[in-house]
Design a protein around this motif. Structure first.
Motif, PDB file in Angstrom:
ATOM      1  N   PRO A  61     -16.141 -46.445 -57.403  1.00 30.88           N
ATOM      2  CA  PRO A  61     -17.242 -47.350 -57.759  1.00 30.88           C
ATOM      3  C   PRO A  61     -18.491 -46.579 -58.194  1.00 30.88           C
ATOM      4  CG  PRO A  61     -16.955 -47.279 -55.384  1.00 30.88           C
ATOM      5  CD  PRO A  61     -15.887 -46.416 -55.975  1.00 30.88           C
ATOM      6  N   LEU A  62     -19.464 -47.299 -58.683  1.00 22.79           N
ATOM      7  CA  LEU A  62     -20.729 -46.691 -59.097  1.00 22.79           C
ATOM      8  C   LEU A  62     -21.362 -45.933 -57.939  1.00 22.79           C
ATOM      9  CD1 LEU A  62     -22.376 -49.664 -61.045  1.00 22.79           C
ATOM     10  CD2 LEU A  62     -21.350 -47.615 -62.026  1.00 22.79           C
TER      11      LEU A  62
ATOM     12  N   VAL B  44     -27.447 -50.597 -60.479  1.00 18.33           N
ATOM     13  CA  VAL B  44     -26.589 -50.457 -61.650  1.00 18.33           C
ATOM     14  C   VAL B  44     -27.001 -49.255 -62.496  1.00 18.33           C
ATOM     15  CG1 VAL B  44     -25.809 -51.574 -63.792  1.00 18.33           C
ATOM     16  CG2 VAL B  44     -26.115 -52.931 -61.699  1.00 18.33           C
TER      17      VAL B  44
ATOM     18  N   ILE C 174     -15.515 -46.503 -62.289  1.00 12.65           N
ATOM     19  CA  ILE C 174     -15.909 -47.844 -62.704  1.00 12.65           C
ATOM     20  C   ILE C 174     -17.210 -47.733 -63.494  1.00 12.65           C
ATOM     21  CG2 ILE C 174     -16.706 -50.112 -61.888  1.00 12.65           C
ATOM     22  CD1 ILE C 174     -13.736 -49.669 -61.412  1.00 12.65           C
TER      23      ILE C 174
ATOM     24  N   HIS D  22     -28.191 -45.746 -59.370  1.00  8.43           N
ATOM     25  CA  HIS D  22     -27.688 -45.990 -58.023  1.00  8.43           C
ATOM     26  C   HIS D  22     -28.017 -44.857 -57.051  1.00  8.43           C
ATOM     27  CE1 HIS D  22     -24.655 -45.074 -61.076  1.00  8.43           C
ATOM     28  NE2 HIS D  22     -24.461 -44.008 -60.340  1.00  8.43           N
TER      29      HIS D  22
ATOM     30  N   GLU E  11     -17.937 -53.037 -65.731  1.00  6.59           N
ATOM     31  CA  GLU E  11     -16.766 -53.432 -64.948  1.00  6.59           C
ATOM     32  C   GLU E  11     -17.131 -53.793 -63.510  1.00  6.59           C
ATOM     33  OE1 GLU E  11     -13.203 -50.703 -66.434  1.00  6.59           O
ATOM     34  OE2 GLU E  11     -14.973 -49.543 -65.855  1.00  6.59           O
ATOM     35  N   SER E  12     -18.344 -53.498 -63.115  1.00  5.79           N
ATOM     36  CA  SER E  12     -18.759 -53.653 -61.731  1.00  5.79           C
ATOM     37  C   SER E  12     -19.298 -55.056 -61.444  1.00  5.79           C
ATOM     38  CB  SER E  12     -19.853 -52.623 -61.411  1.00  5.79           C
ATOM     39  OG  SER E  12     -20.376 -52.842 -60.133  1.00  5.79           O
ATOM     40  N   THR E  13     -19.000 -55.556 -60.261  1.00  4.25           N
ATOM     41  CA  THR E  13     -19.560 -56.847 -59.853  1.00  4.25           C
ATOM     42  C   THR E  13     -21.051 -56.730 -59.538  1.00  4.25           C
ATOM     43  OG1 THR E  13     -18.900 -56.424 -57.567  1.00  4.25           O
ATOM     44  CG2 THR E  13     -17.373 -57.715 -58.939  1.00  4.25           C
TER      45      THR E  13
END
Length: 134
Positions: free
Chosen positions: A62-63, A107, A89, A110, A93-95
């Motif tokens: 993930p980020l 975002v 990711i 981070h 693509e990230s929630t």
């Protein structure tokens, strides 16, 4: 992802924490026969210790987890004779984008959200999760 791997000719074994991974007599021998282990970032990937020499570990990262992924999965893999790869990711693509929007530091920067600091004793690294107040 499972469907794609199956179509590529892999014999796919899906391990679920509540079932297979808790069985310490059965799970390690299964992993020791695998040539590839794929998983999302998390503690379950530390099962890489059961992979055979020459296997491949692929982490879906993930980020903002570059340092922790490298330190706790990538470096040990190399020492164990396991090749480490990762799929990073991207923001789209990230929630997190859906939750916070494109301009939020979670975002775009981070590093502000996950602050690494050294323990005073020097015994290791600690992560302090900070809320960005803008």
């Amino acid at each position: 992802m499972v469907k794609m791997m199956d179509e590529l000719g892999f014999h796919v074994i899906v391990a679920r924490t509540e079932k297979m991974m808790r069985d310490l007599k059965r799970f390690p021998p299964v992993l020791n026969k695998c040539s590839v282990m794929v998983g999302a970032h998390g503690g379950g990937l530390t099962n890489e210790v059961c992979l055979p020499n020459g296997a491949v570990l692929i982490q879906i990262r993930p980020l903002g987890h570059k340092w922790v992924s490298s330190k706790y999965l990538g470096e040990p893999a190399k020492d164990m004779g396991v090749k480490y790869l990762e799929y990073k990711i991207e923001p789209e693509e990230s929630t997190l984008v859906d939750t916070y929007g494109w301009d939020h530091p979670a975002v775009v920067n981070h590093v502000i959200v996950a602050v690494k600091r050294e323990q005073p004793s020097g015994s290791g690294d600690v992560f302090r999760w900070a809320r960005y107040e803008g």
